[in-house]
Design a protein around this motif. Structure first.
Motif, PDB file in Angstrom:
ATOM      1  N   UNK A   1      30.892  75.186  59.395  1.00 39.77           N
ATOM      2  CA  UNK A   1      32.120  75.858  58.984  1.00 39.77           C
ATOM      3  C   UNK A   1      33.100  74.915  58.274  1.00 39.77           C
ATOM      4  N   UNK A   2      32.960  73.608  58.532  1.00 45.10           N
ATOM      5  CA  UNK A   2      33.934  72.647  57.992  1.00 45.10           C
ATOM      6  C   UNK A   2      34.117  72.732  56.482  1.00 45.10           C
ATOM      7  N   UNK A   3      33.034  72.848  55.666  1.00 43.43           N
ATOM      8  CA  UNK A   3      33.245  72.932  54.216  1.00 43.43           C
ATOM      9  C   UNK A   3      34.108  74.133  53.808  1.00 43.43           C
ATOM     10  N   UNK A   4      33.936  75.242  54.510  1.00 41.48           N
ATOM     11  CA  UNK A   4      34.744  76.436  54.217  1.00 41.48           C
ATOM     12  C   UNK A   4      36.215  76.136  54.463  1.00 41.48           C
ATOM     13  N   UNK A   5      36.482  75.474  55.595  1.00 39.77           N
ATOM     14  CA  UNK A   5      37.867  75.179  55.952  1.00 39.77           C
ATOM     15  C   UNK A   5      38.453  74.126  55.027  1.00 39.77           C
ATOM     16  N   UNK A   6      37.659  73.104  54.726  1.00 40.63           N
ATOM     17  CA  UNK A   6      38.139  72.051  53.833  1.00 40.63           C
ATOM     18  C   UNK A   6      38.568  72.646  52.494  1.00 40.63           C
ATOM     19  N   UNK A   7      37.822  73.637  52.031  1.00 36.20           N
ATOM     20  CA  UNK A   7      38.105  74.251  50.740  1.00 36.20           C
ATOM     21  C   UNK A   7      39.357  75.109  50.792  1.00 36.20           C
ATOM     22  N   UNK A   8      39.553  75.777  51.933  1.00 39.46           N
ATOM     23  CA  UNK A   8      40.593  76.799  51.978  1.00 39.46           C
ATOM     24  C   UNK A   8      41.821  76.430  52.806  1.00 39.46           C
ATOM     25  N   UNK A   9      41.656  75.521  53.773  1.00 38.73           N
ATOM     26  CA  UNK A   9      42.780  75.273  54.677  1.00 38.73           C
ATOM     27  C   UNK A   9      43.970  74.645  53.972  1.00 38.73           C
TER      28      UNK A   9
ATOM     29  N   UNK B   1      37.902  82.595  66.211  1.00 40.80           N
ATOM     30  CA  UNK B   1      36.612  82.910  66.846  1.00 40.80           C
ATOM     31  C   UNK B   1      35.653  81.718  66.841  1.00 40.80           C
ATOM     32  N   UNK B   2      36.017  80.655  66.134  1.00 42.56           N
ATOM     33  CA  UNK B   2      35.114  79.513  65.987  1.00 42.56           C
ATOM     34  C   UNK B   2      34.815  78.863  67.340  1.00 42.56           C
ATOM     35  N   UNK B   3      33.531  78.608  67.600  1.00 41.90           N
ATOM     36  CA  UNK B   3      33.133  77.877  68.813  1.00 41.90           C
ATOM     37  C   UNK B   3      33.230  76.388  68.491  1.00 41.90           C
ATOM     38  N   UNK B   4      34.444  75.860  68.605  1.00 43.61           N
ATOM     39  CA  UNK B   4      34.735  74.492  68.166  1.00 43.61           C
ATOM     40  C   UNK B   4      34.011  73.437  68.999  1.00 43.61           C
ATOM     41  N   UNK B   5      33.523  73.822  70.177  1.00 41.52           N
ATOM     42  CA  UNK B   5      32.790  72.871  71.026  1.00 41.52           C
ATOM     43  C   UNK B   5      31.342  72.716  70.580  1.00 41.52           C
ATOM     44  N   UNK B   6      30.901  73.575  69.662  1.00 38.87           N
ATOM     45  CA  UNK B   6      29.523  73.558  69.166  1.00 38.87           C
ATOM     46  C   UNK B   6      29.491  72.767  67.859  1.00 38.87           C
TER      47      UNK B   6
END
Length: 231
Positions: free
Chosen positions: A28-36, A16-21
């Motif tokens: 959102x990047x810190x969340x992903x960096x932590x969990x991806x 659902x992430x609006x990656x163009x924004x």
């Protein structure tokens, strides 16, 4: 079932992430960096097994370069797999890649086709972008009436870009009857989300009587967004 903070929750958010924004991706990047790092392998495994939400998420990881090497071609490939299964988010994302020539050759007709599939499922970003293609005559015949219709669907869901563009059409009388009150309403709603759109609202106001402005402001205050899906 996986725990709420497992790969499935991350995959749904990535899809659902609006990656163009840039503002949204930065937040959102810190969340992903932590969990991806913990979940990329799970997402890849499920994507390879054919799960659409995982394919959509993996496309986003490749587009952003989170946990994998940034690769728009891989993003396109994974979004295509999910899009062909009917995932509206992936259809929108694939349309954007074709629209701007990222990871695939630029092809407005393909962009329009994928946007339309997602737009018909109620995806506001796809509705907005399909409106843009109709307004510009790219990939579809130029048609302000169709542009207005698709902008309206997205605007009614709260998409600020669509609200602004619908305001422009009402201001100019393109695809809709010229109506400064409705132009002001949509421009005002857009400006309430993004101050960059305030200029249009103020330009429209210069053409209006105080009574018209008061009516438009009342309509804007009373406006409520519609949801895309039926209950």
């Amino acid at each position: 079932a996986a725990e709420p903070e497992g790969w499935q929750a991350l995959a749904q958010r990535l899809c659902k992430l609006q990656w163009w924004d840039d503002r949204e991706t930065a937040a959102f990047e810190p969340v992903v960096r932590d969990r991806s790092t913990r979940h990329v392998a799970d997402i890849e495994r499920q994507a390879t097994a054919g799960l659409a939400v995982a394919q959509c998420a993996l496309g986003t990881l490749y587009e952003e370069g989170w946990g994998v090497q940034q690769d728009n071609t891989q993003a396109a490939a994974w979004w295509r797999k999910a899009a062909e299964q009917g995932a509206a988010g992936a259809q929108t994302n694939l349309g954007l890649l074709y629209h701007f020539g990222l990871g695939v050759p630029q092809d407005y007709a393909q962009a329009a086709a994928w946007y339309r599939k997602a737009a018909e499922q109620g995806n506001a970003m796809a509705q907005y972008n399909l409106g843009v293609l109709y307004a510009d005559g790219q990939g579809v015949p130029q048609d302000y009436g169709q542009a207005a219709a698709w902008y309206r669907k997205a605007a009614e869901q709260g998409n600020a870009m669509a609200q602004n563009n619908l305001g422009v059409l009402y201001n100019k009388g393109r695809g809709v009857p010229q109506d400064f009150v409705l132009a002001y309403v949509w421009a005002s709603l857009a400006a309430s989300q993004n101050s960059e759109y305030a200029e249009l609202r103020d330009l429209i106001a210069q053409k209006m009587t105080p009574q018209q402005i008061a009516e438009a402001q009342r309509l804007a205050r009373e406006w409520k967004p519609k949801t895309s899906a039926s209950p």
